[in-house]
Design a protein around this motif. Structure first.
Motif, PDB file in Angstrom:
ATOM      1  N   ARG A 187      37.309  69.782  39.588  1.00 25.06           N
ATOM      2  CA  ARG A 187      36.809  69.391  40.905  1.00 25.06           C
ATOM      3  C   ARG A 187      36.056  68.064  40.829  1.00 25.06           C
ATOM      4  NH1 ARG A 187      35.631  72.162  45.669  1.00 25.06           N
ATOM      5  NH2 ARG A 187      33.925  71.240  46.887  1.00 25.06           N
ATOM      6  N   THR A 188      35.171  67.970  39.804  1.00 23.57           N
ATOM      7  CA  THR A 188      34.374  66.748  39.644  1.00 23.57           C
ATOM      8  C   THR A 188      35.265  65.561  39.294  1.00 23.57           C
ATOM      9  OG1 THR A 188      32.462  68.038  38.926  1.00 23.57           O
ATOM     10  CG2 THR A 188      32.471  65.690  38.360  1.00 23.57           C
ATOM     11  N   THR A 189      36.217  65.787  38.390  1.00 21.85           N
ATOM     12  CA  THR A 189      37.129  64.708  37.982  1.00 21.85           C
ATOM     13  C   THR A 189      37.933  64.207  39.169  1.00 21.85           C
ATOM     14  OG1 THR A 189      37.318  65.611  35.736  1.00 21.85           O
ATOM     15  CG2 THR A 189      39.030  64.098  36.449  1.00 21.85           C
ATOM     16  N   ASP A 243      22.154  56.979  41.956  1.00 23.71           N
ATOM     17  CA  ASP A 243      22.115  58.348  42.497  1.00 23.71           C
ATOM     18  C   ASP A 243      22.566  58.367  43.940  1.00 23.71           C
ATOM     19  OD1 ASP A 243      19.167  59.592  40.701  1.00 23.71           O
ATOM     20  OD2 ASP A 243      21.268  59.347  40.121  1.00 23.71           O
ATOM     21  N   GLU A 244      22.167  57.371  44.704  1.00 22.96           N
ATOM     22  CA  GLU A 244      22.514  57.309  46.120  1.00 22.96           C
ATOM     23  C   GLU A 244      24.017  57.145  46.304  1.00 22.96           C
ATOM     24  OE1 GLU A 244      20.240  54.434  48.240  1.00 22.96           O
ATOM     25  OE2 GLU A 244      21.344  54.705  50.109  1.00 22.96           O
ATOM     26  N   GLU A 245      24.620  56.301  45.448  1.00 25.15           N
ATOM     27  CA  GLU A 245      26.071  56.090  45.542  1.00 25.15           C
ATOM     28  C   GLU A 245      26.832  57.345  45.138  1.00 25.15           C
ATOM     29  OE1 GLU A 245      26.140  52.647  43.017  1.00 25.15           O
ATOM     30  OE2 GLU A 245      26.523  51.285  44.702  1.00 25.15           O
ATOM     31  N   LEU A 246      26.302  58.101  44.151  1.00 25.28           N
ATOM     32  CA  LEU A 246      26.929  59.367  43.763  1.00 25.28           C
ATOM     33  C   LEU A 246      26.880  60.365  44.908  1.00 25.28           C
ATOM     34  CD1 LEU A 246      25.713  60.007  40.084  1.00 25.28           C
ATOM     35  CD2 LEU A 246      28.069  59.704  40.845  1.00 25.28           C
ATOM     36  N   ASN A 247      25.728  60.425  45.574  1.00 18.73           N
ATOM     37  CA  ASN A 247      25.578  61.365  46.695  1.00 18.73           C
ATOM     38  C   ASN A 247      26.546  61.058  47.832  1.00 18.73           C
ATOM     39  OD1 ASN A 247      23.539  62.791  45.445  1.00 18.73           O
ATOM     40  ND2 ASN A 247      21.913  61.521  46.324  1.00 18.73           N
ATOM     41  N   LYS A 305      26.092  70.138  42.270  1.00 18.87           N
ATOM     42  CA  LYS A 305      26.574  70.671  40.995  1.00 18.87           C
ATOM     43  C   LYS A 305      27.363  69.589  40.235  1.00 18.87           C
ATOM     44  CE  LYS A 305      29.037  74.610  39.028  1.00 18.87           C
ATOM     45  NZ  LYS A 305      29.785  75.866  39.327  1.00 18.87           N
ATOM     46  N   ALA A 306      28.213  68.853  40.939  1.00 20.14           N
ATOM     47  CA  ALA A 306      29.001  67.783  40.311  1.00 20.14           C
ATOM     48  C   ALA A 306      28.086  66.674  39.805  1.00 20.14           C
ATOM     49  CB  ALA A 306      30.007  67.217  41.306  1.00 20.14           C
ATOM     50  N   ARG A 307      27.030  66.408  40.612  1.00 18.77           N
ATOM     51  CA  ARG A 307      26.095  65.352  40.209  1.00 18.77           C
ATOM     52  C   ARG A 307      25.376  65.730  38.910  1.00 18.77           C
ATOM     53  NH1 ARG A 307      23.979  64.973  44.712  1.00 18.77           N
ATOM     54  NH2 ARG A 307      22.051  66.159  44.393  1.00 18.77           N
ATOM     55  N   GLU A 308      24.935  66.959  38.772  1.00 15.85           N
ATOM     56  CA  GLU A 308      24.258  67.409  37.554  1.00 15.85           C
ATOM     57  C   GLU A 308      25.207  67.384  36.353  1.00 15.85           C
ATOM     58  OE1 GLU A 308      20.697  67.374  38.925  1.00 15.85           O
ATOM     59  OE2 GLU A 308      21.111  68.165  36.906  1.00 15.85           O
ATOM     60  N   GLU A 309      26.454  67.769  36.604  1.00 20.28           N
ATOM     61  CA  GLU A 309      27.457  67.764  35.526  1.00 20.28           C
ATOM     62  C   GLU A 309      27.669  66.343  34.984  1.00 20.28           C
ATOM     63  OE1 GLU A 309      31.266  69.130  36.780  1.00 20.28           O
ATOM     64  OE2 GLU A 309      32.051  69.317  34.750  1.00 20.28           O
ATOM     65  N   VAL A 310      27.747  65.397  35.903  1.00 14.99           N
ATOM     66  CA  VAL A 310      27.947  64.007  35.501  1.00 14.99           C
ATOM     67  C   VAL A 310      26.733  63.488  34.734  1.00 14.99           C
ATOM     68  CG1 VAL A 310      28.085  61.646  36.393  1.00 14.99           C
ATOM     69  CG2 VAL A 310      29.616  63.415  37.271  1.00 14.99           C
ATOM     70  N   LYS A 311      25.526  63.816  35.207  1.00 11.35           N
ATOM     71  CA  LYS A 311      24.304  63.347  34.542  1.00 11.35           C
ATOM     72  C   LYS A 311      24.211  63.895  33.119  1.00 11.35           C
ATOM     73  CE  LYS A 311      21.281  62.326  38.434  1.00 11.35           C
ATOM     74  NZ  LYS A 311      19.979  62.603  39.069  1.00 11.35           N
ATOM     75  N   GLU A 312      24.578  65.109  32.911  1.00 11.00           N
ATOM     76  CA  GLU A 312      24.545  65.703  31.573  1.00 11.00           C
ATOM     77  C   GLU A 312      25.541  64.997  30.639  1.00 11.00           C
ATOM     78  OE1 GLU A 312      23.386  70.271  32.953  1.00 11.00           O
ATOM     79  OE2 GLU A 312      25.245  69.861  31.833  1.00 11.00           O
ATOM     80  N   LYS A 313      26.715  64.712  31.186  1.00 13.88           N
ATOM     81  CA  LYS A 313      27.740  64.048  30.358  1.00 13.88           C
ATOM     82  C   LYS A 313      27.313  62.619  30.005  1.00 13.88           C
ATOM     83  CE  LYS A 313      31.023  65.430  29.175  1.00 13.88           C
ATOM     84  NZ  LYS A 313      31.433  66.029  27.866  1.00 13.88           N
TER      85      LYS A 313
END
Length: 306
Positions: free
Chosen positions: A259-261, A280-284, A292-300
């Motif tokens: 989903r995130t990809t 962060d604003e552009e991701l939102n 959930k996708a935002r947190e996944e990306v930040k961890e990676k």
């Protein structure tokens, strides 16, 4: 192979006259007599620094194809005589000299020298003045150099445009001959003995010329030693190189959720470099990109140490 083969020495130096010597080197491995003899001969004849007259001017003379009233030799003969003067020059810069003589034989010893100049053959003939009332005045330029300098090169380097340029043979070594004979050390009879006969113009001792030639060869070989070694190891990439490679990595190779990809690719974010450049604003603002996708990306991104 014995130690003697690996460590040849100058076993004898015999002076033959004032400017000639016979130098014997032994023992050498079979075949090395020719190798060393040819190498030393070439360096002795072409690479030893010496001095020579490179330009001159005679009062009242504008070119070399003429004669001088009251002087036996024409200008071309005087040029040849000037080229035969053996000179020691203790300076890196050209030196200007002069001579002036009225009547009689003019030799190299008549040149007015400076502290930077020494004439090795003062008896060298320059000209013969037949008329005792005739005065010959010559200005000279002496330079240091190696090998041979053409008359074109001398012309370009002239200190004064009204001077006549000379081609110059700077080498103080006039002739080198070598012979290779067999010699023995203990039971080993298959060794070479090299005999060099060195003739100079008197401005340098034959032994000094030999030592200079040997030093030149050693310096050249030492400069080359080891330069052709190739490492079998792969070059280690620097941190900067690794970071550059990761920035070009496609986002679909980051092992993110499907989903995130898909959300990233659908928004036109196709590489890690494009991803980490987003705020962060552009991701939102990305379509279909939730918390959930935002947190996944930040961890990676943190895992990749960006």
């Amino acid at each position: 192979m014995s130690k003697a083969i690996l460590n040849p020495v100058v076993s004898n130096v015999t002076a033959v006259g004032d400017a000639s010597a016979i130098i014997t080197i032994e023992p050498l491995a079979s075949g090395y007599g020719q190798t060393l003899g040819n190498s030393l001969r070439r360096v002795l004849l072409g690479s030893i620094e010496g001095a020579a007259v490179t330009a001159f001017k005679i009062d009242g003379i504008t070119h070399e194809f003429t004669t001088i009233a009251g002087v036996k030799e024409d200008v071309v003969e005087i040029m040849l005589n000037l080229k035969s003067i053996a000179i020691k020059l203790f300076s890196d810069k050209p030196v200007e000299l002069s001579l002036s003589k009225k009547g009689g034989v003019v030799t190299a010893g008549d040149i007015k020298t400076t502290a930077d100049i020494e004439i090795a053959n003062p008896d060298q003939l320059i000209a013969t003045i037949d008329d005792p009332k005739t005065e010959l005045k010559i200005d000279l330029v002496v330079e240091n150099g190696r090998g041979y300098q053409t008359i074109e090169e001398s012309t370009l380097k002239r200190l004064h445009s009204d001077m006549i340029a000379l081609d110059a043979v700077f080498s103080p070594v006039r002739r080198v001959r070598y012979a290779v004979d067999k010699t023995r050390v203990g039971d080993n009879v298959d060794l070479d003995k090299l005999t060099l006969t060195i003739d100079t113009d008197g401005s340098i001792e034959p032994g000094d010329a030999f030592e200079q030639a040997a030093a030149i060869l050693m310096a050249q070989y030492e400069a080359l030693a080891g330069d052709t070694r190739i490492s079998d190891e792969e070059p280690i990439a620097s941190d900067d190189d690794q970071a550059t490679d990761l920035l070009g990595l496609p986002v679909d190779e980051l092992n993110l959720s499907a989903r995130t990809t898909n959300a990233l690719i659908g928004a036109g974010v196709k590489t890690v470099g494009e991803l980490v450049s987003l705020s962060d604003e552009e991701l939102n603002d990305l379509k279909g990109f939730g918390a959930k996708a935002r947190e996944e990306v930040k961890e990676k991104v943190a895992e990749l140490e960006f």
